[in-house]
Design a protein around this motif. Structure first.
Motif, PDB file in Angstrom:
ATOM      1  N   SER A  79       0.857  -1.182   0.000  1.00 52.61           N
ATOM      2  CA  SER A  79       0.000   0.000   0.000  1.00 52.61           C
ATOM      3  C   SER A  79       0.891   1.230   0.000  1.00 52.61           C
ATOM      4  CB  SER A  79      -0.894   0.005   1.240  1.00 52.61           C
ATOM      5  OG  SER A  79      -1.553   1.244   1.410  1.00 52.61           O
ATOM      6  N   GLU A  80       0.432   2.300  -0.626  1.00 46.84           N
ATOM      7  CA  GLU A  80       1.260   3.507  -0.587  1.00 46.84           C
ATOM      8  C   GLU A  80       1.026   4.319   0.679  1.00 46.84           C
ATOM      9  OE1 GLU A  80      -1.260   6.633  -3.369  1.00 46.84           O
ATOM     10  OE2 GLU A  80       0.511   5.670  -4.185  1.00 46.84           O
ATOM     11  N   PHE A  81      -0.005   3.996   1.442  1.00 47.44           N
ATOM     12  CA  PHE A  81      -0.314   4.710   2.684  1.00 47.44           C
ATOM     13  C   PHE A  81       0.556   4.138   3.801  1.00 47.44           C
ATOM     14  CE2 PHE A  81      -3.719   7.402   4.596  1.00 47.44           C
ATOM     15  CZ  PHE A  81      -3.202   7.428   5.860  1.00 47.44           C
ATOM     16  N   THR A  82       1.745   4.730   4.019  1.00 39.89           N
ATOM     17  CA  THR A  82       2.645   4.286   5.082  1.00 39.89           C
ATOM     18  C   THR A  82       2.369   5.108   6.332  1.00 39.89           C
ATOM     19  OG1 THR A  82       4.391   5.766   4.287  1.00 39.89           O
ATOM     20  CG2 THR A  82       4.414   3.519   3.452  1.00 39.89           C
ATOM     21  N   SER A  83       2.273   4.433   7.465  1.00 36.73           N
ATOM     22  CA  SER A  83       1.845   5.143   8.676  1.00 36.73           C
ATOM     23  C   SER A  83       2.902   5.207   9.777  1.00 36.73           C
ATOM     24  CB  SER A  83       0.580   4.491   9.228  1.00 36.73           C
ATOM     25  OG  SER A  83       0.828   3.134   9.539  1.00 36.73           O
ATOM     26  N   CYS A  84       3.801   4.228   9.868  1.00 37.99           N
ATOM     27  CA  CYS A  84       4.793   4.239  10.939  1.00 37.99           C
ATOM     28  C   CYS A  84       6.049   3.496  10.495  1.00 37.99           C
ATOM     29  CB  CYS A  84       4.229   3.649  12.224  1.00 37.99           C
ATOM     30  SG  CYS A  84       3.617   1.967  12.063  1.00 37.99           S
ATOM     31  N   LEU A  85       7.170   3.814  11.158  1.00 39.96           N
ATOM     32  CA  LEU A  85       8.469   3.259  10.790  1.00 39.96           C
ATOM     33  C   LEU A  85       9.199   2.785  12.032  1.00 39.96           C
ATOM     34  CD1 LEU A  85       9.516   6.236   8.495  1.00 39.96           C
ATOM     35  CD2 LEU A  85       8.719   3.997   7.715  1.00 39.96           C
ATOM     36  N   ALA A  86      10.007   1.726  11.862  1.00 41.86           N
ATOM     37  CA  ALA A  86      10.855   1.235  12.951  1.00 41.86           C
ATOM     38  C   ALA A  86      12.062   0.543  12.327  1.00 41.86           C
ATOM     39  CB  ALA A  86      10.089   0.255  13.840  1.00 41.86           C
ATOM     40  N   GLU A  87      13.154   0.506  13.072  1.00 39.24           N
ATOM     41  CA  GLU A  87      14.347  -0.210  12.642  1.00 39.24           C
ATOM     42  C   GLU A  87      14.712  -1.209  13.724  1.00 39.24           C
ATOM     43  OE1 GLU A  87      18.801   0.703  10.869  1.00 39.24           O
ATOM     44  OE2 GLU A  87      17.869   2.197  12.150  1.00 39.24           O
ATOM     45  N   ASP A  88      14.940  -2.458  13.331  1.00 38.39           N
ATOM     46  CA  ASP A  88      15.286  -3.469  14.325  1.00 38.39           C
ATOM     47  C   ASP A  88      16.798  -3.497  14.572  1.00 38.39           C
ATOM     48  OD1 ASP A  88      16.465  -5.030  12.288  1.00 38.39           O
ATOM     49  OD2 ASP A  88      14.709  -6.324  12.085  1.00 38.39           O
ATOM     50  N   SER A  89      17.233  -4.349  15.485  1.00 36.95           N
ATOM     51  CA  SER A  89      18.649  -4.394  15.875  1.00 36.95           C
ATOM     52  C   SER A  89      19.557  -4.866  14.739  1.00 36.95           C
ATOM     53  CB  SER A  89      18.825  -5.289  17.097  1.00 36.95           C
ATOM     54  OG  SER A  89      18.383  -6.608  16.788  1.00 36.95           O
TER      55      SER A  89
END
Length: 111
Positions: free
Chosen positions: A91-101
């Protein structure tokens, strides 16, 4: 014995702070920072930005309602869904971001 420990601890704390003050400049040099101004309407995908993340490599990522945007310090690249490509965004609707270890970028999507 406790008094001796506290005195030694205080001595090393004072020594550390003195060394830190003598090795760091009082003010950063003018050329240590580069500031650039980007208008969201001109540079980011039109619409709302819901989240911003700077990854371990220094890239800035923007979760927007019209795609995932990556800023490498020079230019912006927008990632959008590609029909029939299972490796692209769903989907082009991105809502949140995170980076793992491990340095993997995780993107929250809304349909």
């Amino acid at each position: 014995m406790l008094s001796l420990f506290l005195n030694v601890r205080t001595f090393f704390q004072t020594l550390f702070l003195a060394l830190l003050q003598t090795t760091l400049p009082a003010q950063p040099a003018a050329n240590d920072f580069i500031a650039q101004h980007y208008l969201l309407q001109e540079r980011l995908a039109d619409g709302l930005t819901f989240d911003i993340l700077q990854d371990k490599q220094g890239f800035l990522w923007f979760a927007t309602e019209f795609g995932l945007v990556k800023y490498d310090g020079h230019s912006l690249k927008t990632y959008r869904p590609i029909p029939n490509d299972t490796n692209s965004l769903a989907s082009e609707f991105t809502s949140c971001l995170a980076e793992d270890s491990n340095g993997h970028l995780w993107v929250g999507l809304m349909h």
